[in-house]
Motif scaffolding. Structure first.
Motif, short mmCIF file in Angstrom:
data_model
loop_
_atom_site.label_atom_id
_atom_site.label_comp_id
_atom_site.label_asym_id
_atom_site.label_seq_id
_atom_site.Cartn_x
_atom_site.Cartn_y
_atom_site.Cartn_z
N LEU A 335 4.09 -1.01 -6.34
CA LEU A 335 4.12 0.11 -5.40
C LEU A 335 4.80 1.32 -6.02
O LEU A 335 5.81 1.18 -6.71
N ALA A 336 4.25 2.49 -5.77
CA ALA A 336 4.90 3.73 -6.21
C ALA A 336 4.32 4.91 -5.46
O ALA A 336 3.14 4.90 -5.08
N ILE A 337 5.17 5.90 -5.22
CA ILE A 337 4.70 7.16 -4.65
C ILE A 337 4.56 8.16 -5.80
O ILE A 337 5.52 8.45 -6.51
N ALA A 338 3.35 8.65 -5.99
CA ALA A 338 3.06 9.55 -7.11
C ALA A 338 3.72 10.90 -6.89
O ALA A 338 3.65 11.47 -5.80
N GLN A 339 4.35 11.40 -7.93
CA GLN A 339 4.98 12.71 -7.88
C GLN A 339 4.13 13.75 -8.59
O GLN A 339 4.58 14.86 -8.85
N ILE A 340 2.90 13.36 -8.93
CA ILE A 340 1.95 14.25 -9.59
C ILE A 340 0.58 14.04 -8.95
O ILE A 340 0.34 13.04 -8.28
N ARG A 341 -0.31 15.00 -9.16
CA ARG A 341 -1.71 14.81 -8.77
C ARG A 341 -2.34 13.91 -9.82
O ARG A 341 -2.11 14.07 -11.02
N MET A 342 -3.16 12.96 -9.39
CA MET A 342 -3.75 12.04 -10.35
C MET A 342 -4.98 11.38 -9.74
O MET A 342 -5.17 11.39 -8.52
N ALA A 343 -5.82 10.84 -10.62
CA ALA A 343 -6.92 9.98 -10.21
C ALA A 343 -6.51 8.54 -10.46
O ALA A 343 -5.57 8.27 -11.23
N ILE A 344 -7.19 7.61 -9.80
CA ILE A 344 -6.81 6.20 -9.92
C ILE A 344 -8.01 5.37 -10.36
O ILE A 344 -9.16 5.74 -10.16
N ASN A 345 -7.70 4.21 -10.95
CA ASN A 345 -8.79 3.30 -11.29
C ASN A 345 -9.02 2.33 -10.13
O ASN A 345 -8.42 2.45 -9.06
N GLN A 346 -9.87 1.34 -10.35
CA GLN A 346 -10.28 0.44 -9.28
C GLN A 346 -9.23 -0.63 -8.95
O GLN A 346 -9.44 -1.45 -8.07
N GLY A 347 -8.10 -0.60 -9.64
CA GLY A 347 -7.05 -1.59 -9.39
C GLY A 347 -6.05 -1.18 -8.33
O GLY A 347 -5.02 -1.83 -8.17
N TYR A 348 -6.33 -0.11 -7.60
CA TYR A 348 -5.40 0.40 -6.59
C TYR A 348 -6.06 0.50 -5.21
O TYR A 348 -7.26 0.73 -5.10
N ILE A 349 -5.21 0.43 -4.18
CA ILE A 349 -5.48 1.03 -2.88
C ILE A 349 -4.51 2.20 -2.77
O ILE A 349 -3.30 2.01 -2.91
N ALA A 350 -5.03 3.40 -2.56
CA ALA A 350 -4.18 4.59 -2.46
C ALA A 350 -4.13 5.05 -1.01
O ALA A 350 -5.15 5.13 -0.34
N MET A 351 -2.90 5.32 -0.52
CA MET A 351 -2.67 5.78 0.85
C MET A 351 -2.25 7.25 0.79
O MET A 351 -1.19 7.57 0.24
N LEU A 352 -3.08 8.12 1.34
CA LEU A 352 -2.88 9.56 1.18
C LEU A 352 -1.85 10.10 2.17
O LEU A 352 -1.74 9.62 3.30
N PRO A 353 -1.11 11.13 1.75
CA PRO A 353 -0.17 11.78 2.66
C PRO A 353 -0.91 12.64 3.68
O PRO A 353 -2.10 12.90 3.54
N GLY A 354 -0.18 13.08 4.69
CA GLY A 354 -0.76 14.01 5.67
C GLY A 354 -1.15 13.38 6.98
O GLY A 354 -1.50 14.08 7.93
N GLY A 355 -1.06 12.05 7.08
CA GLY A 355 -1.40 11.38 8.33
C GLY A 355 -0.20 11.24 9.24
O GLY A 355 0.90 11.73 8.94
#
Length: 462
Positions: A335-355
């Motif tokens: 688990l980590a919260i990204a401090q940069i803009r980035m793209a991800i590979n297929q090994g992640y589920i990414a939960m976006l901010p703003g909700g």
């Protein structure tokens, strides 16, 4: 340097040619009283008592992770340590498998055995154990180590090769200075990381108290004032619990599903043989490998970068800063919260901010509910949790005011954690740049000291 060159391998000649001629040319066997390894068989685990069996996968970040070991019987333990008993300041060196080159200088008093790991006992009359540790960690040595392995399915580096491995040895005074300079940086990094562990533990404990154990609500039920909480915050909690599909919850709290409170997306890997997807390397692209050695729930940089064309080849595109990353396979749970803009590979589920639910709340929710998350995984080759299986997992949603108050506290802790991690990575970069120059004798100790003081001044100013 010795004039006898006929007995030395090209590796020895090249490696030793990097160092000043005033340094002594020796081998690992000559600077150690013992170079051996542990068992090569697989002792059976025991359910009660026993001694940890340390393998290469337990050597992480120059520490022994006893949580990934299993325990063996006294009989097996005594058999193994009869040839390889480790003591303080010995060096364990992974020499079989994918972790070849990983090492740790033993500083634990826990008695253990080793398997598929080499053991070096430094002769302290010839070599400072800390200097030898840094020497073996340096890029010039690690590159040769990885280039000297044999085998394909199971790479290995035999004891014969290790015993004859060249070591360029400066005077003991120089060794102590080099060990001291690099040690100062490691001490500062360690302090920052220890502070971050404390900050993270506080935020996690507060999450558990408020959102799992419902301590403020239970205190009110018992006629007590909630502990460690101001009156305005305490007033936000009710004093009653009511039934829900997840058991008893505070009155007014809701049960939702992860997919209803946060947007969850996946990623991909553009064709690695198509250079247009990777050059020019402008945008960060992350795989779970970026988190495998991380000691903080923060992503500040990625190992690989890609081009705008590569980004356009990933359906989720470039994700915003503040995205929560959950590795969804091999293994599940980074688990980590990204401090940069980035793209991800297929090994992640990414939960976006703003909700409606911030990523920081979800970070600690994931930690608290990791067994539930893993129970939704399936797979034959390796276990994986899909977005389809992840989104329906039920989640408790507190009232917005309570969530906001938690973020006031946990958010401040997390901001400190992020800044500490930035400083730690800056110091790591300085250490890693100094290490090969010091270990090869190409940097004067006074110059190294000046660089450290300059870094310390910048750190204090920030």
């Amino acid at each position: 340097m010795s004039s006898k060159t006929d007995h030395r391998t090209p590796l020895q000649l090249h490696l030793l040619g990097v160092f000043p001629p005033t340094w002594r040319e020796m081998t690992l066997a000559e600077v150690c009283t013992q170079v051996t390894d542990g068992t090569h068989d697989s002792p059976k685990p025991v359910d009660v008592g026993g001694f940890p069996l340390v393998t290469g996968k337990a050597i992480k970040n120059r520490e022994i992770d006893f949580s990934v070991t299993y325990k063996i019987s006294l009989e097996d333990h005594l058999r193994v340590i009869s040839r390889s008993k480790s003591e303080r300041n010995d060096i364990l060196f992974a020499n079989i498998g994918n972790s070849i080159g990983d090492l740790v200088r033993v500083q634990s008093d826990i008695e253990f055995s080793i398997k598929n790991v080499a053991l070096f006992k430094p002769d302290t009359s010839l070599v400072n154990p800390i200097f030898l540790e840094y020497y073996l960690l340096s890029d010039v040595v690690q590159n040769f180590v990885k280039g000297s392995t044999k085998g394909s399915a199971q790479p290995f580096l035999g004891l014969g090769s290790l015993r004859t491995f060249p070591v360029a040895v400066p005077s003991m005074e120089e060794q102590e200075w080099i060990a001291g300079i690099l040690g100062v940086l490691d001490d500062r990094i360690r302090l920052l990381r220890e502070t971050n562990t404390t900050l993270e533990s506080i935020a996690q404990a507060l999450f558990k108290s408020w959102f799992v154990d419902f301590d403020p609500v239970r205190a009110k039920q018992e006629g007590r004032e909630p502990e460690s909480m101001d009156a305005d915050t305490a007033a936000l909690f009710t004093g009653t619990l009511e039934k829900s599909e997840l058991g008893m919850l505070p009155s007014g709290w809701q049960v939702s599903s992860v997919g209803d409170v946060v947007e969850c997306v996946g990623g991909g890997t553009p064709n690695t043989k198509n250079p247009s997807f990777w050059e020019p390397a402008e945008f960060a692209w992350t795989t779970p490998k970026d988190l495998s050695g991380s000691q903080s729930p923060v992503l500040l940089k990625t190992e690989r970068m890609m081009s705008a064309s590569g980004i356009s080849n990933i359906s989720s595109g470039l994700l915003p800063k503040g995205t929560l990353l959950l590795s969804s396979r091999a293994p599940i749970g980074y688990l980590a919260i990204a401090q940069i803009r980035m793209a991800i590979n297929q090994g992640y589920i990414a939960m976006l901010p703003g909700g409606p639910v911030p990523p920081l709340y979800l970070l600690f929710w994931c930690r608290q509910n990791m067994e539930t998350i893993k129970s939704r995984a399936n797979g034959s080759t390796f276990m994986e949790i899909s977005k389809k299986a992840f989104r329906p997992i039920p989640i408790v949603i507190p009232p917005a005011q309570i969530l906001s108050r938690y973020m006031d506290v946990a958010g401040a802790l997390f901001e400190r954690l992020v800044e500490n991690e930035r400083q730690a990575q800056t110091l790591m970069a300085l250490r890693d740049s100094l290490m090969p120059r010091l270990i090869s004798g190409h940097l004067r100790l006074s110059e190294a000291g000046a660089l450290i003081e300059e870094a310390a001044a910048k750190q204090a100013a920030s």
